[in-house]
Design an enzyme around this catalytic site. Structure first.
Site, short mmCIF file in Angstrom:
data_model
loop_
_atom_site.label_atom_id
_atom_site.label_comp_id
_atom_site.label_asym_id
_atom_site.label_seq_id
_atom_site.Cartn_x
_atom_site.Cartn_y
_atom_site.Cartn_z
N ARG A 162 10.30 -0.99 11.26
CA ARG A 162 9.48 0.36 12.01
C ARG A 162 9.59 -1.13 13.18
NH1 ARG A 162 4.08 0.94 8.42
NH2 ARG A 162 2.77 -0.57 9.94
N LYS A 196 1.18 -1.01 0.40
CA LYS A 196 0.10 0.11 0.11
C LYS A 196 1.17 1.32 0.33
CE LYS A 196 -2.79 -1.05 3.74
NZ LYS A 196 -1.86 -2.08 4.13
N ARG A 224 11.55 -4.90 5.29
CA ARG A 224 11.05 -3.56 5.18
C ARG A 224 11.68 -2.80 6.02
NH1 ARG A 224 4.46 -1.71 5.59
NH2 ARG A 224 4.85 -2.11 7.45
N ARG A 269 -10.25 0.49 8.33
CA ARG A 269 -9.70 -1.12 9.24
C ARG A 269 -10.83 -1.57 9.59
NH1 ARG A 269 -3.97 1.29 9.15
NH2 ARG A 269 -2.76 -0.83 8.90
P1 AMP Z 1 0.38 0.95 8.18
O1 AMP Z 1 1.24 2.18 8.48
O2 AMP Z 1 -1.32 0.72 7.92
O3 AMP Z 1 1.04 -0.32 8.50
O4 AMP Z 1 -0.10 1.64 10.72
C1 AMP Z 1 0.72 1.23 10.91
C2 AMP Z 1 -0.53 0.92 12.61
O5 AMP Z 1 -1.59 1.78 12.41
C3 AMP Z 1 -1.77 -0.39 12.48
O6 AMP Z 1 -0.56 -1.02 13.13
C4 AMP Z 1 -2.49 0.37 13.88
O7 AMP Z 1 -1.80 0.31 15.10
C5 AMP Z 1 -2.21 2.17 13.54
N1 AMP Z 1 -3.36 1.96 12.38
C6 AMP Z 1 -3.44 2.91 11.96
N2 AMP Z 1 -4.03 3.10 10.55
C7 AMP Z 1 -5.56 2.51 11.83
C8 AMP Z 1 -6.58 2.59 11.53
N3 AMP Z 1 -7.86 2.73 10.03
N4 AMP Z 1 -7.10 2.22 12.44
C9 AMP Z 1 -6.69 1.71 13.48
N5 AMP Z 1 -5.65 1.65 13.68
C10 AMP Z 1 -5.29 2.29 12.98
#
Ligand code: AMP
Length: 216
Positions: free
Chosen positions: A162, A15, A129, A90
């Site tokens: 990360r 993504k 990553r 999500r």
């Molecule tokens: P990402 O960078 O999209 O993989 O998001 C990293 C982390 O941020 C996720 O594993 C969640 O802990 C939190 N997060 C990001 N987007 C959401 C969302 N829409 N709802 C809840 N938690 C989120």
């Protein structure tokens, strides 16, 4: 053209990479809730402190908090010509809130792009990553190496892994994906908005395929 876009897919499906390419090619505002949380953590804000406790474990940040930051961001003027939501919604509660909100502000979703990827490949991608600390550009230690080891090609910032890209947190993230996020595919399918893409074709081909679809 379809310009208010949701980008979906499990963690590691690509993504972030696709979002960066699409944002530049179509001049879209890229709204990544994960990036917004990471930024808040870096700045040490109250939001950041709260989000960190969930993110480091691989858990989802509570819906009300997440919906709140998206609501604020989507209402900004720069979103009027198109935006790309990456990592939001999500959960079903988030999807329904987005539906309501986007109608209210007259910025309805045109399409939902879903990146499909097998679980073994997700684990391989996530464990290799690396991300730029300054600009968030994504790399992979085998398949998307920077020109200089540990240094971002774009801004020269340092690359790091990360905190939630470890085996334990990934298991939890994949679990939340299957339980809470995957059901949204059916939700968007019913609304006639869903378009699936296989992300195993590689970043360049994937970008070409999505671009073609958006221009059609
Ligand atoms: P990402 O960078 O999209 O993989 O998001 C990293 C982390 O941020 C996720 O594993 C969640 O802990 C939190 N997060 C990001 N987007 C959401 C969302 N829409 N709802 C809840 N938690 C989120």
């Amino acid at each position: 053209m379809k310009m208010n876009i949701i980008l979906m897919g499990p963690p590691g499906a690509g993504k972030g990479t696709a979002a960066k390419q699409l944002k530049e090619a179509f001049n879209l505002v890229h709204i990544s809730t994960g990036d917004m949380f990471r930024e808040a953590i870096k700045e040490g804000t109250e939001l950041g402190k709260l989000a960190k406790t969930f993110i480091d474990r691989g858990d989802l940040v509570p819906d009300d908090v997440t919906i709140g930051i998206v609501k604020e961001r989507l209402a900004k003027k720069d979103c009027e010509n198109g935006f790309l939501l990456d990592g939001f919604p999500r959960t079903l509660v988030q999807a329904e809130a987005l539906d309501k909100l986007s109608k209210e502000i007259n910025r309805e979703i045109d399409t939902v792009i879903n990146l499909e990827c097998e679980q073994d490949e997700l684990v391989r991608r996530i464990s290799g990553r690396r991300v730029c600390k300054n600009c968030g550009a994504p790399y992979h230690i085998e398949t998307m190496k920077p020109k200089v080891d540990g240094v971002c090609d774009i801004c020269g910032g340092p690359l790091f892994q990360r905190a939630d890209d470890n085996e334990e947190a990934l298991k939890v993230r994949l679990h939340h994906y299957v339980e809470s996020t995957k059901p949204l595919l059916e939700y968007y399918e019913k609304l006639g908005l869903l378009k699936n893409f296989n992300s195993l074709v590689g970043a360049k081909t994937l970008f070409d395929e999505i671009s073609q679809y958006l221009k059609a």
